[in-house]
Design an enzyme around this catalytic site. Structure first.
Site, mmCIF file in Angstrom:
data_model
loop_
_atom_site.group_PDB
_atom_site.id
_atom_site.type_symbol
_atom_site.label_atom_id
_atom_site.label_comp_id
_atom_site.label_asym_id
_atom_site.label_seq_id
_atom_site.Cartn_x
_atom_site.Cartn_y
_atom_site.Cartn_z
ATOM 1 N N ARG A 181 2.411 -7.064 13.124
ATOM 2 C CA ARG A 181 1.350 -6.779 12.224
ATOM 3 C C ARG A 181 0.232 -7.823 12.679
ATOM 4 N NH1 ARG A 181 1.287 -8.577 5.797
ATOM 5 N NH2 ARG A 181 1.982 -10.617 6.904
ATOM 6 N N HIS A 224 6.827 6.427 3.930
ATOM 7 C CA HIS A 224 8.135 5.539 4.319
ATOM 8 C C HIS A 224 9.175 5.972 3.377
ATOM 9 C CE1 HIS A 224 5.275 4.120 7.764
ATOM 10 N NE2 HIS A 224 4.670 3.309 6.844
ATOM 11 N N GLU A 282 8.839 -0.181 2.726
ATOM 12 C CA GLU A 282 8.991 -0.057 4.311
ATOM 13 C C GLU A 282 9.745 -1.179 4.570
ATOM 14 O OE1 GLU A 282 5.970 0.237 8.167
ATOM 15 O OE2 GLU A 282 5.210 -0.265 6.161
ATOM 16 N N ARG A 327 2.688 -5.533 -2.873
ATOM 17 C CA ARG A 327 2.379 -6.696 -2.422
ATOM 18 C C ARG A 327 0.562 -6.825 -2.363
ATOM 19 N NH1 ARG A 327 3.822 -4.887 2.642
ATOM 20 N NH2 ARG A 327 2.320 -5.276 4.182
ATOM 21 N N HIS A 335 -2.451 0.027 -1.282
ATOM 22 C CA HIS A 335 -1.766 -0.505 0.319
ATOM 23 C C HIS A 335 -0.387 -0.620 0.023
ATOM 24 C CE1 HIS A 335 -0.505 -2.905 3.350
ATOM 25 N NE2 HIS A 335 -1.363 -2.384 4.079
ATOM 26 N N HIS A 351 -0.217 10.665 7.438
ATOM 27 C CA HIS A 351 -0.661 9.276 7.204
ATOM 28 C C HIS A 351 -0.957 8.597 8.680
ATOM 29 C CE1 HIS A 351 0.035 5.261 5.549
ATOM 30 N NE2 HIS A 351 0.655 5.045 6.748
ATOM 31 N N HIS A 398 -3.592 5.466 10.482
ATOM 32 C CA HIS A 398 -4.626 4.183 10.627
ATOM 33 C C HIS A 398 -4.925 4.570 12.126
ATOM 34 C CE1 HIS A 398 -2.437 2.423 6.976
ATOM 35 N NE2 HIS A 398 -1.293 2.684 7.656
ATOM 36 N N ASP A 429 1.042 7.731 11.874
ATOM 37 C CA ASP A 429 0.912 6.094 11.369
ATOM 38 C C ASP A 429 0.223 5.450 12.244
ATOM 39 O OD1 ASP A 429 1.327 3.916 9.767
ATOM 40 O OD2 ASP A 429 3.267 3.885 9.791
ATOM 41 N N HIS A 444 2.077 2.752 0.614
ATOM 42 C CA HIS A 444 3.174 2.207 1.305
ATOM 43 C C HIS A 444 4.227 1.962 0.442
ATOM 44 C CE1 HIS A 444 -0.053 1.277 4.728
ATOM 45 N NE2 HIS A 444 0.790 2.326 5.018
#
Length: 454
Positions: free
Chosen positions: A91, A276, A242, A215, A212, A68, A70, A327, A239
Site C-alpha cells: 500500500r 474480496h 480483505e 476503516r 472504501h 473492480h 483501480h 483490481d 472493500h
C-alpha cells in the site's frame, strides 16, 4: 481529453458467429442482427455467413465485465512483485503513485488501461474511484475533474464504465486521514454526497457509489452513502474483510465484524457488492447471502497481495451472486480470474469441480454486468446491448479443443491473449487483435506510466 458527444453505438450490422456461448451451451452458426447498439435478432442454425455480415471466427462470448478496477494501480505492475512484505507494505508503494496523478495524466493512463481491457475482451469496467482532489486535499476547479477524466478515458478506449465514486474519509477507526490520503477525502459523507451528485451518467457511463472500507468511512456516516445510492437505485460497492487486521480493528472499535457493521447501517442489499469478502465468519456469510449482497472476487490480486482465499463457494450457496475483477491489474485477464476462482478452491479443498465452466463465465459476464448496473448487458439475446467478444480456437493454447466444449476452453485453456475481437454497442473496438481507437496500446501504457514516474 474532451470527448463530449462521443458515439458508442453502431447503427445497423449483422454479425455471423462461428460459435457462440448462449449461457448454457455453445451453438454453431449464429447470426446477430444489431441495430442502434442492441441485438435486434438472434438466429441459430445459420451454417454460413449471410451476405455482407461481419464474420467472427472462434468462440463468441458476451462482453466480459471487470467489476473492480483501480486504473492507476496498473502503474505498479512489475515493480512491486519482488521482495517480501504484505498488503500494508504494498500500500505504501501505491500511495506514491497516487500522489503523482493529475486529471490529464490520469486520463492518459486510464485510456491506455481501458484499451488493454478491451484487448482482453472486457466491455464494461467498474472503476472504484477515490483519488478525488489535488495533493493536500484541495479540490480542483471542477471538483469531479478526476472522475470526469476516467469517464472520458473509457469513452476514448471504447468501453462502458460504472464510476463507483468512493467515500474515503479516515485512515482508520477514529483517525483523521494521513497526509497522502487527504486527496481522497471530502471531509464528511455529506460533502462527498454533494460532490458525487454532480456526476452525470451518459451513454457509456453509469454513476455508482462506494464505501472504501469500514476503516475509511466512520460508522455514523455509512448510512449517508447507502442512502445516496438507494435514492438513485445505483450500485454500491465496498472493500470488505480483505485483511484480518481490519477485522480485528473493527471488533475493537465496534464489537462486531465489518459485515455486521455494514448491516447495522443499511449498506447491505441486492444492489451492493462486497469486494474480496475474504476473511468472513459463518454469520457474515449468512448476512451477505440473506441480503443478496454480491461478492466480487479478484483472485489474481488476492494472490499477488497474499490476502488469502475467500469462501466463494459458501457465499454463492448462501445467496451471494459472484462477479470478478482485476483490481490492482497484476494481470488484466477475466478468463484467468474465472479460472483462478475455481483453482483456488481446488487447492483449499483438494477436490475439483466447484463451479461449471458455464457458471464461471456467468460470473465474468451477466452477473458482473448486473453488479455494475448494466442489467441489459452480459448475454447474447434479443434486446440485449450488443457487447461481445470473440476468443480464438486455433491459438497454441486453444488448438485441438472441442468447439462444443467452448465454455471449458474459454475458462480452462484460453487467456486474454486469445481475444481476437471486441464489439461494444455493435461497434468493433478490437478487430483481429488490434485496438481500433488506441493505435499502439503498449506504447500508450509505457508512456503514461513513465510520465507518472518522472
Amino acid at each position: 481529453m474532451q470527448l463530449k458527444g462521443h458515439v458508442l453505438t453502431a447503427q445497423q450490422t449483422t454479425y455471423w458467429l462461428e460459435h457462440a456461448w448462449l449461457g448454457t451451451h455453445v451453438e454453431p452458426g449464429v447470426a446477430l442482427d444489431v441495430r442502434d447498439g442492441r441485438i435486434a435478432a438472434l438466429r441459430t442454425e445459420v451454417p454460413a455467413p449471410p451476405p455482407g455480415a461481419e464474420v467472427l471466427r472462434g468462440l463468441t462470448l458476451p462482453g466480459l465485465a471487470n467489476a473492480h478496477s483501480h486504473a492507476f494501480h496498473r502503474a505498479l505492475r512489475g515493480t512491486v512483485q519482488v521482495g517480501s512484505g504484505t498488503f500494508w507494505t504494498w500500500r505504501d508503494f501505491m500511495y506514491k503513485v497516487a500522489q503523482n496523478l493529475t486529471p490529464d495524466s490520469y486520463f492518459a493512463l486510464a485510456r491506455a488501461v481501458y484499451a488493454e481491457m478491451a484487448l482482453a475482451g472486457i466491455t464494461a469496467v467498474g472503476e472504484f474511484h477515490y483519488v478525488h482532489h489535488a495533493p493536500g486535499g484541495t479540490p480542483y476547479a471542477d471538483p469531479n475533474a478526476m472522475g470526469e477524466a476516467l469517464i472520458e478515458a473509457a469513452a476514448a478506449a471504447g468501453i462502458r464504465i460504472t464510476l463507483l465514486d468512493t467515500a474515503y474519509l479516515s485512515s482508520g477507526f477514529g483517525k483523521a486521514p494521513e497526509p497522502h490520503q487527504l486527496r481522497f477525502s471530502d471531509g464528511a459523507a455529506d460533502a462527498w454526497a454533494e460532490r458525487a451528485a454532480a456526476l452525470k451518467p451518459r451513454e457509456h457511463a453509469l454513476i455508482g457509489a462506494a464505501v472504501h472500507s469500514v476503516r475509511a468511512v466512520p460508522a455514523d456516516q455509512l448510512a449517508t452513502v447507502a442512502a445516496w445510492a438507494a435514492e438513485r437505485r445505483a450500485p454500491l460497492h465496498v472493500h470488505l474483510s480483505e485483511q484480518t487486521a481490519e477485522n480485528d480493528a473493527c471488533r475493537a472499535a465496534h464489537g462486531r465484524t465489518p459485515t455486521q457493521l455494514l448491516a447495522d447501517h443499511g449498506v447491505l442489499g441486492p444492489r451492493t457488492t462486497g469486494v474480496h469478502n475474504t476473511h468472513l465468519t459463518d454469520g457474515d456469510i449468512a448476512l451477505l447471502g440473506g441480503t443478496s449482497t454480491g461478492t466480487c472476487m479478484c483472485p489474481t490480486t488476492e494472490r499477488d497481495l497474499a490476502d488469502g482465499i475467500g469462501p466463494a463457494t459458501r457465499l454463492q450457496h448462501a445467496g451471494s451472486p459472484l462477479s470478478l475483477g482485476s483490481d490492482s491489474h497484476a494481470v488484466i485477464d477475466l478468463l484467468e480470474e474465472a479460472r483462478a476462482m475455481e483453482l483456488n478452491e481446488r487447492l483449499r479443498s483438494r477436490t475439483r469441480g466447484h463451479w461449471t465452466a458455464n457458471a464461471l463465465l456467468t460470473a465474468a459476464t451477466g452477473d458482473g454486468h448486473a453488479a455494475l448496473g448494466w442489467s441489459e448487458a452480459g448475454r447474447l439475446e434479443r434486446g440485449a446491448l450488443a457487447d461481445f467478444t470473440t476468443v480464438a480456437l486455433d491459438s497454441v493454447r486453444t488448438a485441438g479443443t472441442l468447439p462444443r466444449l467452448g465454455a471449458e476452453t474459454a475458462v480452462f485453456a484460453a487467456s486474454a491473449a486469445d481475444v481476437r475481437h471486441t464489439v461494444v454497442g455493435g461497434r468493433h473496438i478490437v478487430r483481429d487483435g488490434a485496438h481500433a481507437l488506441v493505435g499502439d496500446v503498449p506504447s500508450a501504457l509505457a508512456e503514461s506510466i513513465a510520465a507518472l514516474r518522472a
